[in-house]
Enzyme design. Structure first.
Site, PDB file in Angstrom:
ATOM      1  N   GLY A 157       0.813  -1.202   0.000  1.00  0.00           N
ATOM      2  CA  GLY A 157       0.000   0.000   0.000  1.00  0.00           C
ATOM      3  C   GLY A 157       0.851   1.258   0.000  1.00  0.00           C
ATOM      4  O   GLY A 157       2.082   1.211   0.129  1.00  0.00           O
ATOM      5  N   MET A 158       0.198   2.402  -0.122  1.00  0.00           N
ATOM      6  CA  MET A 158       0.921   3.672  -0.243  1.00  0.00           C
ATOM      7  C   MET A 158       1.770   3.957   0.993  1.00  0.00           C
ATOM      8  O   MET A 158       2.952   4.302   0.876  1.00  0.00           O
ATOM      9  CB  MET A 158      -0.069   4.810  -0.495  1.00  0.00           C
ATOM     10  N   LEU A 159       1.194   3.813   2.183  1.00  0.00           N
ATOM     11  CA  LEU A 159       1.976   4.041   3.396  1.00  0.00           C
ATOM     12  C   LEU A 159       3.019   2.949   3.575  1.00  0.00           C
ATOM     13  O   LEU A 159       4.162   3.223   3.972  1.00  0.00           O
ATOM     14  CB  LEU A 159       1.059   4.101   4.621  1.00  0.00           C
ATOM     15  N   ALA A 173      -5.414  -3.014   5.359  1.00  0.00           N
ATOM     16  CA  ALA A 173      -6.798  -2.604   5.619  1.00  0.00           C
ATOM     17  C   ALA A 173      -7.555  -2.505   4.311  1.00  0.00           C
ATOM     18  O   ALA A 173      -6.958  -2.388   3.234  1.00  0.00           O
ATOM     19  CB  ALA A 173      -6.835  -1.251   6.341  1.00  0.00           C
ATOM     20  N   THR A 223      -9.507   0.161   2.634  1.00  0.00           N
ATOM     21  CA  THR A 223      -9.654   1.608   2.814  1.00  0.00           C
ATOM     22  C   THR A 223     -10.576   2.249   1.794  1.00  0.00           C
ATOM     23  O   THR A 223     -10.728   3.474   1.797  1.00  0.00           O
ATOM     24  CB  THR A 223      -8.278   2.294   2.742  1.00  0.00           C
ATOM     25  N   TYR A 261     -16.828   1.831   6.939  1.00  0.00           N
ATOM     26  CA  TYR A 261     -15.367   1.907   7.039  1.00  0.00           C
ATOM     27  C   TYR A 261     -14.949   2.345   8.436  1.00  0.00           C
ATOM     28  O   TYR A 261     -14.115   1.698   9.087  1.00  0.00           O
ATOM     29  CB  TYR A 261     -14.828   2.874   5.992  1.00  0.00           C
ATOM     30  N   LYS A 283     -13.037   0.007  11.257  1.00  0.00           N
ATOM     31  CA  LYS A 283     -11.722   0.395  11.772  1.00  0.00           C
ATOM     32  C   LYS A 283     -11.771   0.586  13.290  1.00  0.00           C
ATOM     33  O   LYS A 283     -10.824   0.219  13.999  1.00  0.00           O
ATOM     34  CB  LYS A 283     -11.246   1.678  11.094  1.00  0.00           C
TER      35      LYS A 283
END
Length: 288
Positions: free
Chosen positions: A10-12, A58, A60, A123, A127
């Site tokens: 993922g991006m992070l 996750a 997202t 969402y 979470k």
């Protein structure tokens, strides 16, 4: 320090692999690492023997969660519980990523870490369910909430704005009645590093950039810093209805950082300038 990273693609997760220099980072993702498989994630942590797990995996896609309800809870809630239980069994510290969507989103002031969650979307509820299971199953944990993330490779609001400003749209309409803290994954990764080197810290921390902006203000700053001439006009949330309601207030206060005398997060404008300088090539920005 050996760090096992879930959601490494993922991006992070990608940013953490690049940014956590000096750490032995073990990135994992589907299909090899499935957090919904409790026995499988337990075997993975037992085999890799990390000192800490950064849990980024996750679902997202906020709107998709409204219809894929069971999938959202399976990944974001039960999956996080699986990671937490495995970390506790093997004596591993857990740092888990969460979101501003755990709050109702209609407060007049920024939300701090001790404000009561009241999620309004699937969402956000899934979470928050994950947060609850983490607190229950793994006492040695940090929950790091982020929001309005953008980072190298995207996808993100920044990438979308740069793509839309290709000269074919004289005017862009951008929502002006939602306010938050635009946050670079580069800044979030640096904040997570600070948490990693403080093993005594537990609890919930907000890791968004300082300062605030609407999406409209954010878009204007992107174009200004990128040197792109693009007309942007404000519009309301009602003009762009979506399956999942967006919070009007996504601002997160960094109270826990101050209480523990940790370095502050950078201002969002500075973080955006740093991001564009580092990662956006002239060919992407274009000669506007």
């Amino acid at each position: 320090m050996r760090i096992l990273l879930t959601g490494g693609n993922g991006m992070l997760g990608r940013t953490l692999q690049q940014r956590l220099t000096g750490f032995d980072v073990v990135p994992t993702d589907l299909p090899a690492a499935d957090i919904t498989d409790a026995a499988g994630i337990d075997r993975l942590i037992a085999a890799e023997r990390p000192e800490a797990v950064i849990h980024c995996a996750a679902l997202t896609a906020v709107d998709a969660c409204e219809t894929a309800v069971e999938t959202a809870y399976r990944i974001n809630a039960a999956g996080s519980g699986n990671v937490a239980a495995a970390c506790h069994r093997h004596g591993v510290r857990l740092i888990a990523i969460s979101t501003d969507y755990v709050f109702r989103g209609d407060a007049r002031q920024p939300y701090h870490e001790f404000d009561r969650p009241d999620p309004q979307t699937i969402y956000g509820r899934s979470k928050y369910g994950g947060e609850q299971l983490i607190r229950r199953h793994c006492p040695n944990h940090v929950i790091a909430r982020v929001s309005w993330l953008y980072g190298p490779g995207g996808p993100s609001f920044v990438h979308t704005m740069l793509k839309l400003a290709d000269g074919s749209r004289p005017v862009l309409k951008v929502v002006a009645d939602q306010v938050g803290n635009p946050t670079s994954t580069l800044a979030a990764a640096d904040g997570l590093r600070q948490l990693l080197i403080r093993p005594e810290l537990v609890g919930t921390f907000h890791l968004t950039c300082e300062g605030e902006a609407s999406w409209y203000e954010f878009a204007r700053e992107i174009f200004a810093l990128a040197g792109i001439r693009q007309t942007v006009v404000p519009c309301s949330t009602q003009e762009y209805p979506l399956p999942a309601p967006r919070p009007a207030n996504s601002r997160l206060e960094k109270l826990m950082l101050r209480l523990h005398r940790m370095p502050p997060m950078p201002h969002w404008r500075d973080a955006l300038r740093d991001f564009l300088t580092r990662t956006i090539s002239p060919s992407v920005i274009g000669n506007q």
